[in-house]
Design a protein around this motif. Structure first.
Motif, PDB file in Angstrom:
ATOM      1  N   GLU A 143      43.753   2.238  39.146  1.00 21.67           N
ATOM      2  CA  GLU A 143      43.811   3.670  38.876  1.00 21.67           C
ATOM      3  C   GLU A 143      42.426   4.218  38.529  1.00 21.67           C
ATOM      4  OE1 GLU A 143      46.192   6.810  35.943  1.00 21.67           O
ATOM      5  OE2 GLU A 143      46.717   4.679  35.946  1.00 21.67           O
ATOM      6  N   LYS A 144      41.679   3.464  37.705  1.00 21.52           N
ATOM      7  CA  LYS A 144      40.322   3.887  37.345  1.00 21.52           C
ATOM      8  C   LYS A 144      39.416   3.901  38.574  1.00 21.52           C
ATOM      9  CE  LYS A 144      40.465   2.235  32.565  1.00 21.52           C
ATOM     10  NZ  LYS A 144      39.936   1.241  31.584  1.00 21.52           N
ATOM     11  N   GLN A 145      39.591   2.915  39.445  1.00 20.35           N
ATOM     12  CA  GLN A 145      38.795   2.856  40.663  1.00 20.35           C
ATOM     13  C   GLN A 145      39.082   4.066  41.546  1.00 20.35           C
ATOM     14  OE1 GLN A 145      39.906  -0.106  43.635  1.00 20.35           O
ATOM     15  NE2 GLN A 145      37.756  -0.616  43.940  1.00 20.35           N
ATOM     16  N   ALA A 146      40.373   4.400  41.700  1.00 20.61           N
ATOM     17  CA  ALA A 146      40.751   5.554  42.522  1.00 20.61           C
ATOM     18  C   ALA A 146      40.196   6.852  41.934  1.00 20.61           C
ATOM     19  CB  ALA A 146      42.270   5.631  42.640  1.00 20.61           C
ATOM     20  N   LEU A 147      40.226   6.963  40.595  1.00 25.19           N
ATOM     21  CA  LEU A 147      39.698   8.146  39.918  1.00 25.19           C
ATOM     22  C   LEU A 147      38.187   8.253  40.122  1.00 25.19           C
ATOM     23  CD1 LEU A 147      40.253  10.554  38.085  1.00 25.19           C
ATOM     24  CD2 LEU A 147      39.927   9.053  36.107  1.00 25.19           C
TER      25      LEU A 147
END
Length: 252
Positions: A143-147
């Motif tokens: 999720e952090k990577q996508a953000l």
């Protein structure tokens, strides 16, 4: 009957990572057999990995006493997979040892003079709990990577190297020895698992998927594989030579 094995299973996600911190210097002295693997802990279930398949076969043959792992996430980052693994091991009287928790999934207990392996609900709860945290950690990182990618795109600084390649860059990538080896392996064995090709060619699992996409080598139904291989030979050596080859093969 020969003495059963104690296995230390060591896994990291990429070929760039090292396994040194998970292996102890006295493992060999203590008769512990180390099995190492470099593959995703979430995307590929344990018993679908190359070394995992080997371990499963050894367990089914009754050759394994226990499997040692530094932490639950080295075995799996999927709670479902972890549940299946523990159930399978316990059905075959194999104990799972989690070092960073200092626990064993089975304990020896003397019942009327007979030593039996018994599950410990409290300890298994701790193992499952750590498994939940491992899966949660995986999705939090995704999720952090996508953000981060979203913000980089908004700022105009994100480069989609995997999707948009210049002609020169693609040619340089596709002509790398490891990539060429992967292409050859996939052409000869289109149904080989990506994780097996990655191990054989010293590539990351995702690189093999990219090779399949770029070169157009997809997995096929078994009945189509032989036809596909024949077409490959036909295209490479020509129709007359192919007929001669088939005749020689039939005579042998």
């Amino acid at each position: 009957m020969s003495k059963k094995l104690v296995i230390r299973y060591v896994r990291v996600s990429t070929f760039e990572q090292t396994t040194d911190k998970y292996i102890k210097e006295d493992d060999e002295k203590n008769g512990i057999h180390v099995i190492e693997e470099k593959i995703s802990g979430y995307k590929v279930p344990l018993f679908e990995r190359e070394k995992g398949i080997l371990i499963k076969q050894m367990v089914l043959e009754g050759r394994v006493k226990e499997i040692i792992c530094y932490s639950v996430d080295r075995i799996s980052r999927s709670v479902k997979d972890l549940t299946d693994i523990i159930s399978f091991l316990h059905e075959n009287n194999v104990c799972l040892v989690i070092e960073n928790l200092g626990v064993r999934s089975l304990v020896e207990k003397d019942i009327d003079g007979v030593v039996e392996y018994v599950e410990t609900p409290t300890i298994n709860f701790l193992i499952y709990l750590q498994g939940c945290f491992a899966e949660l950690n995986y999705w939090e990182r995704r999720e952090k990577q996508a953000l981060g990618i979203k913000r980089a795109k908004e700022m105009g600084v994100y480069k989609q190297n995997d999707k948009v390649r210049g002609k020169e860059k693609m040619e340089k990538w596709i002509n790398k020895p490891k990539i060429q080896k992967a292409i050859k392996v996939l052409r000869e064995n289109p149904n080989m698992k990506n994780c097996d090709v990655a191990k054989l060619c010293d590539l990351h699992y995702h690189s093999v998927r990219k090779v399949r996409k770029v070169v157009g080598i997809e997995k096929m139904e078994k009945k189509k594989v032989e036809k596909w291989k024949k077409n490959q030979v036909f295209n490479e050596i020509g129709s007359s030579e192919y007929v001669d080859l088939m005749v020689d093969y039939g005579n042998n």
